[in-house]
Design a protein around this motif. Structure first.
Motif, PDB file in Angstrom:
ATOM      1  N   LEU A  41       0.825  -1.204   0.000  1.00  0.00           N
ATOM      2  CA  LEU A  41       0.000   0.000   0.000  1.00  0.00           C
ATOM      3  C   LEU A  41       0.859   1.254   0.000  1.00  0.00           C
ATOM      4  N   THR A  42       0.254   2.330  -0.453  1.00  0.00           N
ATOM      5  CA  THR A  42       0.826   3.665  -0.273  1.00  0.00           C
ATOM      6  C   THR A  42       0.009   4.362   0.808  1.00  0.00           C
ATOM      7  N   ALA A  43       0.519   5.479   1.306  1.00  0.00           N
ATOM      8  CA  ALA A  43      -0.234   6.245   2.303  1.00  0.00           C
ATOM      9  C   ALA A  43      -1.562   6.715   1.715  1.00  0.00           C
ATOM     10  N   ARG A  44      -1.566   7.072   0.438  1.00  0.00           N
ATOM     11  CA  ARG A  44      -2.817   7.514  -0.199  1.00  0.00           C
ATOM     12  C   ARG A  44      -3.830   6.377  -0.269  1.00  0.00           C
ATOM     13  N   MET A  45      -3.354   5.186  -0.603  1.00  0.00           N
ATOM     14  CA  MET A  45      -4.260   4.035  -0.656  1.00  0.00           C
ATOM     15  C   MET A  45      -4.852   3.764   0.721  1.00  0.00           C
ATOM     16  N   HIS A  46      -4.012   3.831   1.738  1.00  0.00           N
ATOM     17  CA  HIS A  46      -4.483   3.640   3.117  1.00  0.00           C
ATOM     18  C   HIS A  46      -5.551   4.681   3.448  1.00  0.00           C
ATOM     19  N   CYS A  47      -5.281   5.920   3.130  1.00  0.00           N
ATOM     20  CA  CYS A  47      -6.209   7.014   3.424  1.00  0.00           C
ATOM     21  C   CYS A  47      -7.564   6.767   2.766  1.00  0.00           C
ATOM     22  N   VAL A  48      -7.556   6.386   1.505  1.00  0.00           N
ATOM     23  CA  VAL A  48      -8.813   6.145   0.797  1.00  0.00           C
ATOM     24  C   VAL A  48      -9.572   4.975   1.423  1.00  0.00           C
ATOM     25  N   LEU A  49      -8.878   3.884   1.692  1.00  0.00           N
ATOM     26  CA  LEU A  49      -9.550   2.723   2.281  1.00  0.00           C
ATOM     27  C   LEU A  49     -10.202   3.061   3.620  1.00  0.00           C
ATOM     28  N   VAL A  50      -9.438   3.678   4.500  1.00  0.00           N
ATOM     29  CA  VAL A  50      -9.940   3.966   5.839  1.00  0.00           C
ATOM     30  C   VAL A  50     -11.130   4.928   5.792  1.00  0.00           C
ATOM     31  N   HIS A  51     -11.034   5.979   4.997  1.00  0.00           N
ATOM     32  CA  HIS A  51     -12.115   6.964   4.951  1.00  0.00           C
ATOM     33  C   HIS A  51     -13.318   6.473   4.149  1.00  0.00           C
ATOM     34  N   ALA A  52     -13.090   5.576   3.205  1.00  0.00           N
ATOM     35  CA  ALA A  52     -14.228   4.999   2.472  1.00  0.00           C
ATOM     36  C   ALA A  52     -14.984   4.007   3.351  1.00  0.00           C
ATOM     37  N   LEU A  53     -14.290   3.416   4.318  1.00  0.00           N
ATOM     38  CA  LEU A  53     -14.976   2.509   5.247  1.00  0.00           C
ATOM     39  C   LEU A  53     -15.831   3.257   6.263  1.00  0.00           C
ATOM     40  N   GLU A  54     -15.465   4.479   6.569  1.00  0.00           N
ATOM     41  CA  GLU A  54     -16.187   5.268   7.578  1.00  0.00           C
ATOM     42  C   GLU A  54     -17.603   5.629   7.148  1.00  0.00           C
ATOM     43  N   ALA A  55     -17.749   5.928   5.859  1.00  0.00           N
ATOM     44  CA  ALA A  55     -19.046   6.384   5.356  1.00  0.00           C
ATOM     45  C   ALA A  55     -19.052   6.233   3.835  1.00  0.00           C
ATOM     46  N   GLU A  56     -20.236   6.286   3.245  1.00  0.00           N
ATOM     47  CA  GLU A  56     -20.330   6.256   1.782  1.00  0.00           C
ATOM     48  C   GLU A  56     -19.810   7.584   1.264  1.00  0.00           C
ATOM     49  N   ARG A  57     -18.708   7.531   0.519  1.00  0.00           N
ATOM     50  CA  ARG A  57     -18.081   8.758   0.035  1.00  0.00           C
ATOM     51  C   ARG A  57     -17.718   8.639  -1.442  1.00  0.00           C
ATOM     52  N   THR A  58     -17.837   9.768  -2.132  1.00  0.00           N
ATOM     53  CA  THR A  58     -17.449   9.832  -3.542  1.00  0.00           C
ATOM     54  C   THR A  58     -15.938  10.028  -3.649  1.00  0.00           C
ATOM     55  N   GLN A  59     -15.443   9.852  -4.872  1.00  0.00           N
ATOM     56  CA  GLN A  59     -14.022  10.102  -5.120  1.00  0.00           C
ATOM     57  C   GLN A  59     -13.656  11.527  -4.757  1.00  0.00           C
ATOM     58  N   ILE A  60     -14.521  12.469  -5.093  1.00  0.00           N
ATOM     59  CA  ILE A  60     -14.236  13.884  -4.814  1.00  0.00           C
ATOM     60  C   ILE A  60     -14.140  14.117  -3.313  1.00  0.00           C
ATOM     61  N   GLN A  61     -15.052  13.545  -2.551  1.00  0.00           N
ATOM     62  CA  GLN A  61     -15.008  13.695  -1.090  1.00  0.00           C
ATOM     63  C   GLN A  61     -13.738  13.084  -0.512  1.00  0.00           C
ATOM     64  N   LEU A  62     -13.383  11.903  -0.995  1.00  0.00           N
ATOM     65  CA  LEU A  62     -12.172  11.235  -0.502  1.00  0.00           C
ATOM     66  C   LEU A  62     -10.916  11.998  -0.909  1.00  0.00           C
ATOM     67  N   ALA A  63     -10.940  12.579  -2.097  1.00  0.00           N
ATOM     68  CA  ALA A  63      -9.792  13.381  -2.541  1.00  0.00           C
ATOM     69  C   ALA A  63      -9.606  14.593  -1.633  1.00  0.00           C
ATOM     70  N   ARG A  98     -20.890   8.401  -8.000  1.00  0.00           N
ATOM     71  CA  ARG A  98     -20.282   7.092  -7.797  1.00  0.00           C
ATOM     72  C   ARG A  98     -19.430   7.162  -6.535  1.00  0.00           C
ATOM     73  N   ILE A  99     -19.534   6.120  -5.753  1.00  0.00           N
ATOM     74  CA  ILE A  99     -18.786   6.067  -4.495  1.00  0.00           C
ATOM     75  C   ILE A  99     -17.648   5.060  -4.618  1.00  0.00           C
ATOM     76  N   ILE A 100     -16.751   5.109  -3.650  1.00  0.00           N
ATOM     77  CA  ILE A 100     -15.697   4.118  -3.567  1.00  0.00           C
ATOM     78  C   ILE A 100     -16.101   3.151  -2.458  1.00  0.00           C
ATOM     79  N   ALA A 101     -16.342   1.923  -2.835  1.00  0.00           N
ATOM     80  CA  ALA A 101     -16.748   0.893  -1.883  1.00  0.00           C
ATOM     81  C   ALA A 101     -15.556  -0.021  -1.629  1.00  0.00           C
ATOM     82  N   VAL A 102     -15.297  -0.289  -0.369  1.00  0.00           N
ATOM     83  CA  VAL A 102     -14.186  -1.142   0.020  1.00  0.00           C
ATOM     84  C   VAL A 102     -14.657  -2.587   0.022  1.00  0.00           C
ATOM     85  N   THR A 103     -13.883  -3.451  -0.590  1.00  0.00           N
ATOM     86  CA  THR A 103     -14.215  -4.871  -0.618  1.00  0.00           C
ATOM     87  C   THR A 103     -13.892  -5.503   0.742  1.00  0.00           C
ATOM     88  N   GLU A 104     -14.317  -6.740   0.916  1.00  0.00           N
ATOM     89  CA  GLU A 104     -14.006  -7.457   2.156  1.00  0.00           C
ATOM     90  C   GLU A 104     -12.488  -7.559   2.348  1.00  0.00           C
TER      91      GLU A 104
END
Length: 166
Positions: A41-63, A98-104
């Motif tokens: 992983l990169t720090a950016r990948m970690h950031c996206v995964l963790v924040h996408a798990l918190e709530a339903e978020r779009t790419q723009i929100q996660l960015a 469109r949201i970013i959904a984290v897989t299992e």
């Protein structure tokens, strides 16, 4: 005329806070990159995964949360999709978005990466005497939420430190 060779440099009246924050931030980022790199992983990948798990978020929100531009966000989400850690899906509340959904698998990796991030942060703080750790974090939080909360417009864009790629 002043002889440049004998001229004295101006005396500092305060500590070089820019250097101190830049240097510690750079070293902390490099340690974080190395630690997360061990699990792919990169720090950016970690950031996206963790924040996408918190709530339903779009790419723009996660960015926005991760302080990433659109191109960097797209590249990051593409990498997460290739790794099977996340996928783009229609929003349940806005059919245009469109949201970013984290897989299992992505959720498992996010929990592992959070343990890594916590460890790297703890190791950094452990370099300080115990009584200084809380003082440092409280002071930095005060700066981040107060005087240094918002960047100001500069005549030329301020460039971030270049990250070395291996």
């Amino acid at each position: 005329m002043l002889d440049v060779m004998t001229a004295m440099s101006p005396a500092r009246s305060t500590p070089d806070l820019s250097f101190l924050l830049d240097r510690t931030g750079h070293v902390l980022r490099s340690r974080m990159a190395a630690a997360l790199g061990e699990i792919g992983l990169t720090a950016r990948m970690h950031c996206v995964l963790v924040h996408a798990l918190e709530a339903e978020r779009t790419q723009i929100q996660l960015a926005e949360i991760g302080d990433m531009d659109k191109t960097t966000m797209v590249v990051t989400v593409d990498a997460l999709e290739r790794a099977g850690l996340a996928e783009r899906r229609p929003s349940s509340t806005d059919r245009r978005a469109r949201i970013i959904a984290v897989t299992e698998k992505g959720a498992q990796v996010a929990h592992e990466s959070q343990r890594i991030v916590d460890r790297v942060h703890a190791e950094a703080l452990e370099a300080l005497p115990e009584d200084e750790r809380e003082v440092l974090t409280r002071a930095l939080n005060r700066l981040v939420s107060g005087h240094l909360a918002t960047p100001v417009e500069a005549p030329a864009p301020v460039r971030r430190a270049r990250r070395s790629e291996k």
